[in-house]
Design an enzyme around this catalytic site. Structure first.
Site, PDB file in Angstrom:
ATOM      1  N   GLU A 190       0.863  -1.190   0.000  1.00  0.00           N
ATOM      2  CA  GLU A 190       0.000   0.000   0.000  1.00  0.00           C
ATOM      3  C   GLU A 190       0.891   1.228   0.000  1.00  0.00           C
ATOM      4  O   GLU A 190       1.868   1.289   0.743  1.00  0.00           O
ATOM      5  CB  GLU A 190      -0.880  -0.018   1.265  1.00  0.00           C
ATOM      6  CG  GLU A 190      -1.606   1.293   1.513  1.00  0.00           C
ATOM      7  CD  GLU A 190      -2.471   1.285   2.787  1.00  0.00           C
ATOM      8  OE1 GLU A 190      -2.891   0.203   3.241  1.00  0.00           O
ATOM      9  OE2 GLU A 190      -2.699   2.388   3.319  1.00  0.00           O
ATOM     10  N   GLU A 202      -2.781  11.521   2.820  1.00  0.00           N
ATOM     11  CA  GLU A 202      -3.580  10.962   3.909  1.00  0.00           C
ATOM     12  C   GLU A 202      -3.360  11.793   5.166  1.00  0.00           C
ATOM     13  O   GLU A 202      -2.226  11.972   5.611  1.00  0.00           O
ATOM     14  CB  GLU A 202      -3.213   9.499   4.181  1.00  0.00           C
ATOM     15  CG  GLU A 202      -4.168   8.862   5.190  1.00  0.00           C
ATOM     16  CD  GLU A 202      -3.988   7.364   5.333  1.00  0.00           C
ATOM     17  OE1 GLU A 202      -2.872   6.878   5.132  1.00  0.00           O
ATOM     18  OE2 GLU A 202      -4.981   6.686   5.669  1.00  0.00           O
TER      19      GLU A 202
END
Ligand SMILES: *[C@@H]1O[C@H](CO)[C@@H](O)[C@H](O)[C@H]1NC(C)=O
Ligand SMILES: *[C@@H]1O[C@H](CO)[C@@H](O)[C@H](O)[C@H]1NC(C)=O
Ligand SMILES: *[C@@H]1O[C@H](CO)[C@@H](O)[C@H](O)[C@H]1NC(C)=O
Ligand SMILES: *[C@@H]1O[C@H](CO)[C@@H](O)[C@H](O)[C@H]1NC(C)=O
Ligand SMILES: *[C@@H]1O[C@H](CO)[C@@H](O)[C@H](O)[C@H]1NC(C)=O
Ligand SMILES: *[C@@H]1O[C@H](CO)[C@@H](O)[C@H](O)[C@H]1NC(C)=O
Ligand SMILES: *[C@@H]1O[C@H](CO)[C@@H](O)[C@H](O)[C@H]1NC(C)=O
Ligand SMILES: *[C@@H]1O[C@H](CO)[C@@H](O)[C@H](O)[C@H]1NC(C)=O
Length: 383
Positions: free
Chosen positions: A135, A140
């Site tokens: 990932e 974020e």
């Protein structure tokens, strides 16, 4: 002094200029932005946020995804429905149908990123099985954090303790833990109101067998190679300067053992197992957001007027490739890491895949794909 690293890079440099530009694979923009994405269409059973991710039909009908008058894509949280206690709020999670191989580059130009108490947005990528295929968290952040964070999440055994040039700072080094190997950013305006006030900016990610590299530029600093690009022109990254986060393949983490071809994802959840955790929630600017000091009750429940800033406004996402197509599956399954801040829960591990590399990969392809990244690395080593 010319270090060994720089010497190696120079050797590759002379060899890499034989046509290693990045060619466009897909331009997601304008009225066709939302072609090529799959909508999750289910409540957030991944990070346990208090949202229902709409289907494509519902998202279009409720205008949680649409293209605005400026031609930019909007991806947003419902800010017009009154939610009662016990119910969820509507939001969006979309995944590119396309998988991007090693040798690819992804550029997102955005004008606004979602923020606000309880808001947890991400623009990120993952392989087909999480965490075995890796990932990459490009954008974020949560709540009222002023800055973005970048991270990788992998199975156990990938450590980010490199001294490779990067402008960000390492927060966590172990990519196999729940928090991943996080790189913090001190560059201003990478997230929250500052991002939009500066006119947004550009994030770029190079996914390469030589490593994973991410850059951020606030609008005034976006390089010419990007501002002058069209939807179909090739991209040259040699003048980009040091990445914000550098994760080179090395003895502590061979990227090819932890990552396979990646799908791009946009999502916005509310609360859940990062933004909503007591201590984290109030520690990221939201202690006084309501009478309960509770992420769900003080934000999700109610008329939604606190979600006016909970949207992405994206001019485009462009994906590129060096043209060197490497095997889709080169990640190796090891143990399955536990998940909490990861954006997915764990899936069963798969069989060893590193043999696929030997069968389908070639040293030439490995070196070719490495060269572009090394080229960038070389300039900083010499500087
Ligand atoms: C990229 O730009 C650099 C510097 O401007 C140049 O030397 C190099 O040849 C270019 N690479 C490609 C593949 O066009
Ligand atoms: C909201 O999230 C909290 C914390 O994850 C959870 O306990 C609660 O059940 C959720 N409620 C709804 C309606 O989703
Ligand atoms: C990098 O991490 C490895 C594995 O944890 C460790 O053995 C090594 O000492 C670390 N190197 C540095 C420079 O921190
Ligand atoms: C590149 O895209 C522009 C529109 O963005 C178009 O006018 C032009 O014809 C395209 N060029 C090629 C070579 O496809
Ligand atoms: C990384 O792994 C690949 C595939 O196993 C191998 O070919 C390559 O030499 C390794 N690179 C490093 C730096 O260890
Ligand atoms: C929405 O709720 C907030 C907080 O409860 C309140 O301050 C605001 O006036 C409400 N807005 C509307 C349009 O009802
Ligand atoms: C929702 O937020 C948008 C800005 O993102 C704003 O234009 C709109 O008026 C808001 N809707 C309501 C019902 O408050
Ligand atoms: C989420 O729900 C879907 C549909 O029930 C299911 O297929 C999937 O396995 C669930 N994911 C997790 C992580 O529980």
């Amino acid at each position: 002094m010319l270090t060994r690293r720089a010497f190696l890079s120079l050797a590759l440099l002379s060899w890499s200029v034989t046509g290693l530009g990045f060619e466009v694979l897909h331009d997601y923009s304008g009225s066709t932005f939302f072609n090529g994405w799959d909508y999750y269409g289910l409540w957030d059973n991944l990070t346990l946020g208090n949202v229902t991710y709409l289907s494509a039909e519902a998202a279009t009908q409720q205008r949680l995804t649409y293209v605005n008058d400026a031609g930019n894509a909007i991806i947003r949280v419902d800010n017009f429905t009154t939610v009662s206690e016990g119910d969820r709020r509507n939001s969006i999670r979309i995944t590119s149908s396309e998988f991007y191989e090693y040798g690819s580059l992804w550029i997102i130009d955005a004008l606004h990123l979602p923020y606000g108490c309880s808001v947890w947005p991400a623009f990120w990528s993952k392989g087909s099985h999480w965490p075995n295929d890796g990932e990459i968290d490009i954008i974020e952040a949560i709540n009222l954090m002023p800055n973005n964070q970048m991270a990788l999440h992998t199975t156990e055994g990938c450590v980010h303790n490199t001294t490779a040039p990067q402008t960000g700072f390492n927060i966590d080094n172990d990519c196999g833990t729940a928090s991943g190997c996080t790189v913090g950013m001190s560059s201003p305006n990478s997230y929250e109101s500052g991002f939009a006030a500066a006119g947004g900016g550009v994030y770029a990610t190079q996914f390469d067998v030589s490593g994973i590299y991410m850059w951020f530029w606030s609008r005034p600093n976006v390089p010419d190679s990007i501002t002058s690009a069209t939807a179909n022109s090739s991209m040259n990254i040699s003048s980009w300067g040091p990445p914000t986060a550098s994760y080179p393949t090395n003895a502590y983490c061979n990227i090819t053992n932890f990552f396979s071809a990646q799908q791009l994802i946009f999502d916005i959840t509310l609360c859940g197992d990062w933004a909503g955790v007591p201590g984290t929630y109030d520690g990221t600017g939201c202690a006084n957001a309501g009478p309960n000091n509770n992420c769900y009750l003080d934000n999700v429940v109610g008329n939604g007027s606190n979600y006016d800033e909970a949207y992405f406004e994206v001019a485009y996402v462009r994906t590129y490739t060096t043209g060197v197509v490497l095997p889709a599956s080169t990640a190796t399954s090891t143990s399955v890491a536990s998940s909490s801040s990861g954006s997915q829960t764990s899936t069963p591990s798969r069989s060893q895949k590193s043999d696929a590399w030997r069968e389908h990969g070639s040293l030439e392809a490995f070196l070719a794909a490495s060269a572009v990244a090394m080229l960038a690395g070389c300039l900083f080593t010499l500087a």
